[in-house]
Design a protein around this motif. Structure first.
Motif, PDB file in Angstrom:
ATOM      1  N   TRP A 161      41.482  34.272  43.118  1.00 45.56           N
ATOM      2  CA  TRP A 161      40.662  35.054  44.046  1.00 45.56           C
ATOM      3  C   TRP A 161      40.658  36.533  43.696  1.00 45.56           C
ATOM      4  N   GLU A 162      41.771  37.049  43.170  1.00 40.32           N
ATOM      5  CA  GLU A 162      41.824  38.454  42.766  1.00 40.32           C
ATOM      6  C   GLU A 162      40.803  38.722  41.657  1.00 40.32           C
ATOM      7  N   LEU A 165      37.282  38.767  43.178  1.00 38.96           N
ATOM      8  CA  LEU A 165      37.052  40.034  43.870  1.00 38.96           C
ATOM      9  C   LEU A 165      36.734  41.142  42.868  1.00 38.96           C
ATOM     10  N   SER A 275      47.406  44.631  44.757  1.00 38.53           N
ATOM     11  CA  SER A 275      47.035  43.334  45.355  1.00 38.53           C
ATOM     12  C   SER A 275      45.882  43.549  46.320  1.00 38.53           C
ATOM     13  N   PHE A 277      43.013  41.977  46.821  1.00 34.06           N
ATOM     14  CA  PHE A 277      42.469  40.827  47.548  1.00 34.06           C
ATOM     15  C   PHE A 277      43.284  40.535  48.803  1.00 34.06           C
ATOM     16  N   SER A 278      44.597  40.516  48.660  1.00 37.91           N
ATOM     17  CA  SER A 278      45.472  40.239  49.809  1.00 37.91           C
ATOM     18  C   SER A 278      45.275  41.285  50.904  1.00 37.91           C
ATOM     19  N   THR A 330      30.239  42.710  49.168  1.00 38.60           N
ATOM     20  CA  THR A 330      31.452  42.150  48.556  1.00 38.60           C
ATOM     21  C   THR A 330      32.483  41.708  49.585  1.00 38.60           C
ATOM     22  N   ILE A 334      33.162  37.737  50.567  1.00 38.86           N
ATOM     23  CA  ILE A 334      34.362  37.095  50.029  1.00 38.86           C
ATOM     24  C   ILE A 334      35.321  36.687  51.151  1.00 38.86           C
ATOM     25  N   LYS A 335      35.344  37.430  52.262  1.00 39.02           N
ATOM     26  CA  LYS A 335      36.154  37.006  53.415  1.00 39.02           C
ATOM     27  C   LYS A 335      35.575  35.722  54.015  1.00 39.02           C
ATOM     28  N   TYR A 338      36.339  32.821  51.532  1.00 39.71           N
ATOM     29  CA  TYR A 338      37.762  32.463  51.552  1.00 39.71           C
ATOM     30  C   TYR A 338      38.106  31.694  52.825  1.00 39.71           C
TER      31      TYR A 338
END
Length: 409
Positions: A161-162, A165, A275, A277-278, A330, A334-335, A338
């Motif tokens: 996922w990173e 993103l 990090s 994405f996190s 974006t 992506i949220k 996910y």
């Protein structure tokens, strides 16, 4: 005759329990429909034609895919259709069911000439509730479409996922002019290399600038030569292939959107956040997003927009308007993707988030607003883009809530 009092051509009562799934491939038009015919519940497929005789024109009588048709829907019933056991396939004739005014309104809508959209003359008449609920649905539909693209990126990135993103951010940092170039740059490097180089901002810049061809020049400037030397080392070490990266464009760009500035800001972002994405997945407010993206360029670009030419000193921090574009294109997509991947529903939160962002300004939104001032938030502007490109441009008025409201008025 109302839908609640439908009858087949054999004068049997017909109740539609479920229309099933629309089939866009070969075979019957609807799969897994559920109908009550003369109080008997049926489950199966539904075929739609203009005339009953079209069944034979299309040779359905010899195709096993049509053996499980439980209802034949036609405009005009001109012949009976039989199953292989000689029983009649129930038929619904629409000619006597559809209100003549509905048909007239539909014809009027589709016969509009020289109009930007078919309903241009009547769009403003649609009830606010109908339009608002439809735009909300359109926005979710747009997110669903973007989610499919993200799923493909996820597969290509081996469920990283990173990495997904990074590719999406890179594309949107490039905006319309350099979006594909930045995206091809992101695809040309394994994200694990980005991770290894994050501790050094200038090394990240060397990587981004080198991959996009910005270092393929003969410029005798100390910082340029440092980046050029660093990229040559990185290229050999990681066996980088930059030949497939789309060329960068400066033409018709404002200086603050120059690819040099955007790539430096992207490098800064990944230098500051290991990090990302996190962090984005944990964000629960617009204010937090703005804070996360409060990044600028490296020191060199405070006095430059391009190599070899000094400019007036300025802090080239990412603007709120630019962050809004990143949120729209974006962060929210992506949220959403996910959450779907995790089997969660975050629609309400994302709708609340997008409605805090002002409407985008583009030709589609402007044209709709000229007809009726309807776009105040980014949710509405995104929905209008979906409406125009997916429905209006393809004459899908029957699938549109606006079209339906005008047809049955």
């Amino acid at each position: 005759m109302s839908v609640a009092h439908l009858k087949t051509t054999q004068h049997e009562t017909l109740e539609i329990v479920s229309v099933g799934q629309h089939n866009t491939n070969s075979g019957p038009d609807f799969f897994n429909a559920q109908l009550k015919i003369a109080d008997q519940l049926w489950a199966g497929n539904v075929e739609v034609h203009v005339k009953s005789s079209d069944w034979f024109v299309h040779n359905h009588e010899t195709d096993q895919a049509y053996d499980n048709v439980i209802l034949h829907v036609v405009w005009e019933h001109d012949t009976e259709i039989f199953r292989k056991n000689n029983s009649i396939v129930p038929t619904l004739e629409l000619k006597e069911v559809v209100d003549k005014m509905v048909l007239l309104n539909y014809s009027k809508l589709l016969s509009a000439k020289d109009k930007w959209i078919n309903c241009e003359a009547d769009f403003a008449e649609v009830a606010p509730f109908v339009l608002e609920s439809w735009l909300e649905r359109l926005y979710i539909e747009r997110l669903e479409r973007k989610s499919e693209t993200i799923e493909k990126l996820l597969q290509d990135s081996k469920n990283n996922w990173e990495a997904v993103l990074f590719k999406m951010l890179a594309k949107n940092f490039g905006l319309k002019v350099n979006g594909e170039a930045f995206f091809s740059m992101a695809n040309a490097v394994d994200f694990q290399i980005i991770r290894k180089l994050q501790n050094n901002q200038s090394t990240l810049e060397a990587l981004f600038f080198g991959l996009t061809g910005l270092l393929d020049q003969d410029i005798q400037e100390p910082y340029f030569l440092v980046l050029q030397k660093e990229y040559r080392y990185l290229k050999r070490k990681y066996n980088l292939h930059d030949t497939e990266v789309v060329p960068i464009q400066f033409f018709r760009l404002r200086p603050q959107n120059f690819p040099t500035i955007r790539l430096s800001q992207l490098a800064t972002l990944y230098h500051l956040h290991s990090s990302l994405f996190s962090q984005i997945m944990e964000i629960s407010s617009l204010k937090t997003i703005y804070k996360l993206f409060q990044v600028s360029t490296s020191v060199f670009w405070e006095t430059h927009y391009s190599f070899g030419k000094v400019s007036k000193p300025s802090n080239k921090k990412i603007t709120k308007a630019f962050v809004d574009l990143l949120i729209i294109n974006t962060i929210i997509p992506i949220k959403f993707a996910y959450a779907r991947h995790q089997g969660k529903d975050v629609n309400d939160f994302l709708l609340e988030l997008i409605q805090q962002i002002p409407s985008e300004k583009n030709s589609i939104v402007s044209a709709f607003n000229k007809i009726k001032k309807v776009s105040h938030t980014a949710m509405q502007s995104q929905a209008l883009i979906q409406l125009k490109t997916t429905y209006c441009d393809k004459n899908q008025c029957l699938k549109c809530a606006v079209g339906n409201a005008l047809i049955v008025k």
